[in-house]
Enzyme design. Structure first.
Site, PDB file in Angstrom:
ATOM      1  CG  ASP A   1     -23.800  -9.697 -50.361  1.00  0.00           C
ATOM      2  OD1 ASP A   1     -23.885 -10.199 -49.221  1.00  0.00           O
ATOM      3  OD2 ASP A   1     -24.710  -9.026 -50.880  1.00  0.00           O
TER       4      ASP A   1
ATOM      5  CG  ASP B   1     -33.913 -13.579 -50.105  1.00  0.00           C
ATOM      6  OD1 ASP B   1     -33.774 -13.081 -48.973  1.00  0.00           O
ATOM      7  OD2 ASP B   1     -33.092 -14.360 -50.607  1.00  0.00           O
TER       8      ASP B   1
END
Length: 246
Positions: A8, A129
């Site tokens: 990330d 998500d």
């Protein structure tokens, strides 16, 4: 099953968040490309990357870091974060990204997502998500009224390669994957599902190799690798043994 190590990106560095909170970012390295090479040497076959700054900004923000990774590793890379239009999809595919993850735009602009999947078969994944079962967007800053299953069904016949399902409540907390919720989603859809959020140990990998998880394409792991809680060699050996046995 594919085990995807996660990188990330925030400010060009490797970080991990807790439940998507940018204020709770732990920096694990200043050289994402070196980390990608490390994952490749360890035997991982596919890399998962997210441009966190891009997810919030709505357009790529860590292009230099991504391009450095693409130049240094041979394994395929799937990338999400800030992908809101075809120009961005095509730019990343031209640079060598193997699969593009569309998240916020899958909810906000489903026609763009379907068009991208039609134009680039096998190259588009939808990132779903969820917080308390509801889809979150804009870098998880906003929660919608749409369920993960409802959003997934919108792309059943669009040619989407995979759904990447993240349980935000578990992300970065090392509490274990939401197997029940992930399997419920996989059972409701024809599209392969990749599990994300909370994978913490070898026991989680073993659970993913059970027969009821056969429809899952794989799982993403981040913090467990960076913290040393998950031994890459042991995890990959488990997966290889299961594949041989099958």
């Amino acid at each position: 099953m594919i085990l995807f190590p996660a990188i990330d990106l925030k400010g060009g560095r490797c970080v991990r968040l807790v439940q998507g909170d940018m204020a709770q970012a732990t920096v694990f390295g200043d050289d994402p490309a070196a980390q990608a090479e490390r994952f490749e040497r360890q035997g991982f076959s596919y890399l998962h990357m997210v441009d966190l700054d891009g997810a919030f900004a709505g357009k790529p923000q860590n292009a230099a870091a991504v391009e450095a990774v693409l130049a240094r590793v041979k394994i395929p890379v799937q990338l999400g974060g800030g992908v809101r239009n075809l120009a961005t999809v095509e730019a990343w595919l031209e640079k060598g990204v193997s699969r593009i993850i569309i998240g916020t735009a899958a909810l906000r602009d489903p026609e763009f997502t379907r068009k991208a999947a039609r134009l680039h078969p096998g190259k588009i994944a939808v990132g779903i998500d969820a917080r308390d079962g509801r889809v979150a967007v804009e870098g998880w800053a906003e929660t919608s009224d749409i369920t993960a299953e409802e959003l997934g069904r919108r792309f059943e016949d669009a040619g989407v390669a995979a759904i990447i399902y993240t349980d935000i409540s578990r992300d970065g907390l090392l509490t274990g994957l939401n197997i029940e919720g992930t399997l419920a989603l996989a059972g409701a859809l024809k599209i392969p599902v990749i599990a994300s959020g909370g994978l913490a140990s070898l026991a989680d990998v073993e659970r993913l190799l059970q027969p009821d998880c056969a429809k899952l394409e794989g799982a993403i792991t981040g913090r467990a690798l960076y913290d040393g809680r998950l031994d890459p060699a042991a995890a990959l050996e488990l997966i290889a043994r299961a594949k041989t046995a099958a």
